[in-house]
Design an enzyme around this catalytic site. Sequence first.
Site, PDB file in Angstrom:
ATOM      1  N   ASP A 106      39.922  48.433  44.809  1.00 54.94           N
ATOM      2  CA  ASP A 106      39.989  48.722  43.369  1.00 54.94           C
ATOM      3  C   ASP A 106      40.476  50.188  43.125  1.00 54.94           C
ATOM      4  OD1 ASP A 106      38.621  46.343  43.529  1.00 54.94           O
ATOM      5  OD2 ASP A 106      36.437  47.332  43.314  1.00 54.94           O
ATOM      6  N   ASP A 128      38.902  53.025  42.861  1.00 57.55           N
ATOM      7  CA  ASP A 128      38.074  53.561  41.743  1.00 57.55           C
ATOM      8  C   ASP A 128      36.995  54.597  42.475  1.00 57.55           C
ATOM      9  OD1 ASP A 128      36.378  51.929  43.346  1.00 57.55           O
ATOM     10  OD2 ASP A 128      35.620  50.882  41.738  1.00 57.55           O
ATOM     11  N   THR A 184      38.831  50.865  49.372  1.00 58.40           N
ATOM     12  CA  THR A 184      38.520  49.938  48.364  1.00 58.40           C
ATOM     13  C   THR A 184      39.753  49.555  48.113  1.00 58.40           C
ATOM     14  OG1 THR A 184      37.823  49.481  46.205  1.00 58.40           O
ATOM     15  CG2 THR A 184      38.068  51.728  46.576  1.00 58.40           C
ATOM     16  N   ARG A 197      25.937  42.631  50.376  1.00 60.63           N
ATOM     17  CA  ARG A 197      24.608  42.353  50.238  1.00 60.63           C
ATOM     18  C   ARG A 197      23.658  43.112  51.188  1.00 60.63           C
ATOM     19  NH1 ARG A 197      23.846  36.603  47.982  1.00 60.63           N
ATOM     20  NH2 ARG A 197      25.546  36.254  46.656  1.00 60.63           N
ATOM     21  N   GLY A 198      24.154  44.299  51.797  1.00 61.68           N
ATOM     22  CA  GLY A 198      23.425  44.807  52.739  1.00 61.68           C
ATOM     23  C   GLY A 198      23.024  46.271  52.475  1.00 61.68           C
ATOM     24  N   ARG A 252      37.246  45.265  39.686  1.00 60.50           N
ATOM     25  CA  ARG A 252      36.036  45.353  39.097  1.00 60.50           C
ATOM     26  C   ARG A 252      36.119  46.040  37.629  1.00 60.50           C
ATOM     27  NH1 ARG A 252      31.629  44.215  42.209  1.00 60.50           N
ATOM     28  NH2 ARG A 252      32.233  44.558  44.405  1.00 60.50           N
ATOM     29  N   ARG A 271      42.814  40.695  49.237  1.00 60.32           N
ATOM     30  CA  ARG A 271      42.031  41.303  50.344  1.00 60.32           C
ATOM     31  C   ARG A 271      42.543  40.843  51.777  1.00 60.32           C
ATOM     32  NH1 ARG A 271      36.007  41.328  47.975  1.00 60.32           N
ATOM     33  NH2 ARG A 271      35.589  40.549  49.911  1.00 60.32           N
ATOM     34  N   MET A 294      42.027  41.400  40.713  1.00 62.69           N
ATOM     35  CA  MET A 294      40.527  42.068  41.084  1.00 62.69           C
ATOM     36  C   MET A 294      40.708  43.370  40.571  1.00 62.69           C
ATOM     37  SD  MET A 294      39.152  40.825  44.530  1.00 62.69           S
ATOM     38  CE  MET A 294      38.362  39.249  44.582  1.00 62.69           C
ATOM     39  N   GLU A 331      40.079  41.960  36.102  1.00 65.76           N
ATOM     40  CA  GLU A 331      39.165  40.831  35.960  1.00 65.76           C
ATOM     41  C   GLU A 331      38.090  41.424  35.138  1.00 65.76           C
ATOM     42  OE1 GLU A 331      37.277  40.359  39.848  1.00 65.76           O
ATOM     43  OE2 GLU A 331      36.851  42.575  40.229  1.00 65.76           O
ATOM     44  N   ARG A 356      56.735  28.982  29.712  1.00 66.34           N
ATOM     45  CA  ARG A 356      55.437  29.267  29.572  1.00 66.34           C
ATOM     46  C   ARG A 356      54.752  30.455  29.545  1.00 66.34           C
ATOM     47  NH1 ARG A 356      53.978  24.537  34.349  1.00 66.34           N
ATOM     48  NH2 ARG A 356      53.840  22.729  33.085  1.00 66.34           N
ATOM     49  N   GLY A 406      32.895  44.842  50.151  1.00 72.25           N
ATOM     50  CA  GLY A 406      33.869  43.915  50.449  1.00 72.25           C
ATOM     51  C   GLY A 406      35.010  44.360  51.228  1.00 72.25           C
ATOM     52  N   ASP A 447      32.337  52.515  46.591  1.00 73.62           N
ATOM     53  CA  ASP A 447      31.104  53.389  46.211  1.00 73.62           C
ATOM     54  C   ASP A 447      29.822  53.158  46.321  1.00 73.62           C
ATOM     55  OD1 ASP A 447      31.917  51.369  44.304  1.00 73.62           O
ATOM     56  OD2 ASP A 447      30.594  52.198  42.945  1.00 73.62           O
ATOM     57  N   GLY A 448      29.567  51.650  46.353  1.00 72.60           N
ATOM     58  CA  GLY A 448      28.388  51.174  46.737  1.00 72.60           C
ATOM     59  C   GLY A 448      28.029  51.542  48.245  1.00 72.60           C
ATOM     60  N   THR A 449      28.701  51.638  49.137  1.00 72.00           N
ATOM     61  CA  THR A 449      28.333  51.732  50.478  1.00 72.00           C
ATOM     62  C   THR A 449      28.380  53.242  50.630  1.00 72.00           C
ATOM     63  OG1 THR A 449      29.540  49.796  51.231  1.00 72.00           O
ATOM     64  CG2 THR A 449      29.276  51.307  52.947  1.00 72.00           C
TER      65      THR A 449
HETATM   66  O1  F6P Z   1      35.272  45.842  45.338  1.00 74.59           O
HETATM   67  C1  F6P Z   1      36.191  44.869  45.905  1.00 74.59           C
HETATM   68  C2  F6P Z   1      36.280  43.571  45.260  1.00 74.59           C
HETATM   69  O2  F6P Z   1      37.141  42.683  45.682  1.00 74.59           O
HETATM   70  C3  F6P Z   1      36.349  43.622  43.702  1.00 74.59           C
HETATM   71  O3  F6P Z   1      37.752  43.981  43.401  1.00 74.59           O
HETATM   72  C4  F6P Z   1      35.746  42.344  43.277  1.00 74.59           C
HETATM   73  O4  F6P Z   1      35.194  42.311  41.886  1.00 74.59           O
HETATM   74  C5  F6P Z   1      34.758  42.072  44.135  1.00 74.59           C
HETATM   75  O5  F6P Z   1      35.139  42.975  45.388  1.00 74.59           O
HETATM   76  C6  F6P Z   1      34.612  40.567  44.680  1.00 74.59           C
HETATM   77  O6  F6P Z   1      33.452  40.587  45.606  1.00 74.59           O
HETATM   78  P1  F6P Z   1      33.028  39.203  46.544  1.00 74.59           P
HETATM   79  O7  F6P Z   1      33.822  39.571  47.704  1.00 74.59           O
HETATM   80  O8  F6P Z   1      31.695  39.349  46.501  1.00 74.59           O
HETATM   81  O9  F6P Z   1      33.645  38.150  45.760  1.00 74.59           O
END
Ligand code: F6P
Length: 359
Positions: free
Chosen positions: A139, A141, A137, A73-74, A183, A286, A181, A234, A174, A10, A115-117
């Site tokens: 996140d 994390d 990131t 997705r890469g 994760r 983002r 976000m 989230e 209210r 992301g 972390d994924g990349t």
């Molecule tokens: O990892 C960054 C992040 O923005 C997360 O906080 C969130 O869950 C996810 O990517 C959203 O991914 P996408 O851009 O695929 O909706």
Amino acid sequence: MRVGVSTGGGDAPGLNAAIRGVVLSALHRDWEVLGIRRGFASLLDGPEPTLFTRADVRGIAHLGGTILGTTNRGNPFRWAETDARGSTAEVDRSDEVIEKCRKLGMDVLILVGGDGTLRIGLDLSRKGLHVVGIPKTIDNDLNGTAASFGFDTAVSIASEAIDRLHSTAESHERVMVVEVMGRNAGWIALHAGLAGGADVILIPEIPFDLESVGQKIQRREREGRRFSIVVVAEGALPRGGSAVIREAAGAGTVERLGGIAEPVARAIAERTGKETRTLTLGHLQRGGGPTTFDRLLALRLGAAAVRAVADGHLETMVSFGTGGISTVPLSQAVTGLRLVRPDSDTVTTARELGISMGD
Ligand code: F6P
């Protein structure tokens, strides 16, 4: 020396500053830099990577997004391919990536990612490609670094949103439930909620109890505070329950979380009789340019990655800490996730300020 630079996962504010840091410090050493577009996609299916010049990275440090493009997705080890009948399956195309980098004469691949990349980077390095990672990131994390760029900007955007929600929540008496976000980590919710003066903060690391959340809101009501702000990560989950998944992982795709604000708001309305509204900040967190902190961090990390290559510190990630910037083994960065410690001073501060953590 010829290095490649790629942004994956992301996007996060600061990516362009990191690219600028890499390119200028490499050109400063008379090295060449190949810009790899759309994550690993261009190493597999084009377009051909091109050599960067100074002009390519001029005036980009303050801009959001990434001039290289990115995708979550890469993953070349889990590449989604659709056959003639329309069914999609995962194939391993990592050998093609290694071969392409060799053909391009790339000595080291500098990967900007979360972390994924960076896990993909580690797996590629185990197949013989030299890799240096740069932590990015929103996140927050990633292990092995005290900060990743993107997080400070996301927190600033979220806390400004929470600031703004106060007046409308108060006018209408209210409960506003704001989903942020992050994760499976509660960093954005915790930091933005604390800075923005939320009344309740729900994070994945501290499973919540809706009775306790309802009681906090009713306590405020009795004290004459007839509105409340609830910030929910989230990935937050009820005690004994599980997180809300928006989309399960599929071929070449990762699981998407999201949607917890609605059930939390409904449960609060049922328990308190209060009118509730939800807001999911989503990709606003983002979007746009980085804060000065993130811009500077990204420039420093970008330049440090090139320095790591020059010093022969390969298969590492550049890392930010109290002593400045150093390197850690890539394997350390991608082992587990850095989560909020429930006994950390930030959580303790929130509790001492009277904020409910929902437990
Ligand atoms: O990892 C960054 C992040 O923005 C997360 O906080 C969130 O869950 C996810 O990517 C959203 O991914 P996408 O851009 O695929 O909706």
